[in-house]
Design a protein around this motif. Structure first.
Motif, mmCIF file in Angstrom:
data_model
loop_
_atom_site.group_PDB
_atom_site.id
_atom_site.type_symbol
_atom_site.label_atom_id
_atom_site.label_comp_id
_atom_site.label_asym_id
_atom_site.label_seq_id
_atom_site.Cartn_x
_atom_site.Cartn_y
_atom_site.Cartn_z
ATOM 1 N N LYS A 1 0.807 -1.213 0.000
ATOM 2 C CA LYS A 1 0.000 0.000 0.000
ATOM 3 C C LYS A 1 0.849 1.275 0.000
ATOM 4 N N ARG A 2 2.144 1.134 -0.161
ATOM 5 C CA ARG A 2 3.026 2.288 0.007
ATOM 6 C C ARG A 2 2.793 3.383 -1.039
ATOM 7 N N ARG A 3 2.182 3.042 -2.179
ATOM 8 C CA ARG A 3 1.894 4.058 -3.201
ATOM 9 C C ARG A 3 0.410 4.425 -3.246
ATOM 10 N N VAL B 1 -10.695 8.896 -12.516
ATOM 11 C CA VAL B 1 -9.365 9.419 -12.836
ATOM 12 C C VAL B 1 -9.428 10.925 -13.043
ATOM 13 N N GLU B 2 -10.422 11.385 -13.792
ATOM 14 C CA GLU B 2 -10.580 12.821 -14.007
ATOM 15 C C GLU B 2 -10.890 13.541 -12.704
ATOM 16 N N VAL C 1 -1.144 7.325 -12.743
ATOM 17 C CA VAL C 1 -2.101 6.617 -11.885
ATOM 18 C C VAL C 1 -2.196 5.158 -12.307
ATOM 19 N N ASN C 2 -1.909 4.283 -11.379
ATOM 20 C CA ASN C 2 -2.008 2.851 -11.652
ATOM 21 C C ASN C 2 -3.454 2.372 -11.547
ATOM 22 N N THR D 1 1.679 5.274 -9.763
ATOM 23 C CA THR D 1 2.734 4.453 -10.356
ATOM 24 C C THR D 1 4.089 4.764 -9.751
ATOM 25 N N ARG D 2 4.189 5.961 -9.153
ATOM 26 C CA ARG D 2 5.469 6.390 -8.567
ATOM 27 C C ARG D 2 5.287 6.774 -7.106
#
Length: 219
Positions: free
Chosen positions: A86-88, A104-105, A124-125, A147-148
Motif C-alpha cells: 500500500k506504500r503508493r 481518474v478525471e 495513476v495505476n 505508479t510512482r
C-alpha cells in the motif's frame, strides 16, 4: 402296610433345599467372579485408551500453543508486507461523488485544484471508489494507487489549506492493524498530535516525536 416317617421326609426335603441353595450360591459366585474379571479387563482397556487420549490431547495442546505463537510472530510480518503493498496508495475522503463520474478525471482535477500537484493519467495505476469504514453515509472513499512513490509523497506533503474546514481528508492507505493503531493513538494524544507516514504511526508530545509500533507503546 408300612408308613413313611414324616421326619424322614422333612429331613430329605431340607437337604435338597440346602443343596439347591449351595448350588445357586456357587453358580452366582462363579458368574460374579467371571463378570468381575471381564469388567477388570474392559476397565484396563478403557483406562489405557483414556491414557492414550490424554497423551494425544496433551500433544495436540502443545502443538496448538506452538502454532499460536508462530501465528503471533507471523502477524506483524504479514501486516508489514501488506503495508508495503500500500506504500503508493492514498485515500481521499469527502470528495464529492457524481453519477457516472470518471474517477481518474475527478482525481486529477482535485490534485490540481486543491493541492497544486500535477498528475497525468500515466501517473495513476488505479483509482476507484470504495466503501470505507470511516463514514456510513456521504460520498464513498476515493482510493488511488500511483505508479510512482514520489508522487504519493508529494500529495501527502502538499499544503492542504485549500480544503481546511471542509469534510475532505487525504490520508495514507493503511492496513487494518495500522489504522486501528492510528485511531487509538489519536484518541489518547489528540488528532493534531498524531499522524502516519510511510505506513507508520507517529505522535508528537512536547518537543519530542515518537514512533508508535504497537498498542503497548500507547500505554
Amino acid at each position: 402296610m408300612a408308613t413313611r416317617s414324616r421326619t424322614g421326609n422333612n429331613t430329605s426335603g431340607c437337604e435338597s433345599t440346602n443343596n439347591t441353595e449351595r448350588l445357586i450360591t456357587k453358580v452366582c459366585a462363579t458368574f460374579t467372579s467371571q463378570l468381575e474379571e471381564k469388567f477388570d479387563v474392559e476397565f484396563e482397556k478403557i483406562n489405557d485408551r483414556h491414557s492414550e487420549m490424554s497423551r494425544a490431547l496433551g500433544t495436540l495442546r502443545s502443538d496448538c500453543t506452538g502454532n499460536t505463537k508462530k501465528i503471533q510472530n507471523l502477524e506483524p510480518r504479514v501486516d508489514h508486507l501488506e503495508q508495503l503493498q500500500k506504500r503508493r496508495s492514498v485515500r481521499i475522503l469527502g470528495l464529492t461523488e457524481s453519477e457516472n463520474e470518471n474517477p481518474v478525471e475527478t482525481l486529477i482535477d482535485f490534485l490540481d485544484q486543491y493541492l497544486n500537484v500535477s498528475c497525468e493519467i500515466r501517473d495513476v495505476n488505479a483509482v476507484f471508489r470504495v466503501k470505507g469504514t470511516e463514514r456510513n453515509s456521504g460520498p464513498r472513499v476515493l482510493l488511488l494507487i500511483f505508479t510512482r512513490l514520489l508522487l504519493k509523497q508529494s500529495v501527502m506533503s502538499a499544503n492542504k489549506a485549500m480544503f481546511k474546514g471542509s469534510n475532505i481528508l487525504v490520508y495514507e492507505d493503511l492496513t487494518k492493524e495500522v489504522y486501528q493503531l492510528l485511531r487509538l493513538t489519536k484518541k489518547k494524544y489528540g488528532p493534531r498530535n498524531v499522524w502516519s507516514s510511510s505506513g507508520k504511526v507517529f505522535v508528537k508530545s512536547g518537543d519530542t516525536k515518537k514512533c508508535i509500533s504497537s498498542r503497548d507503546d500507547i500505554m
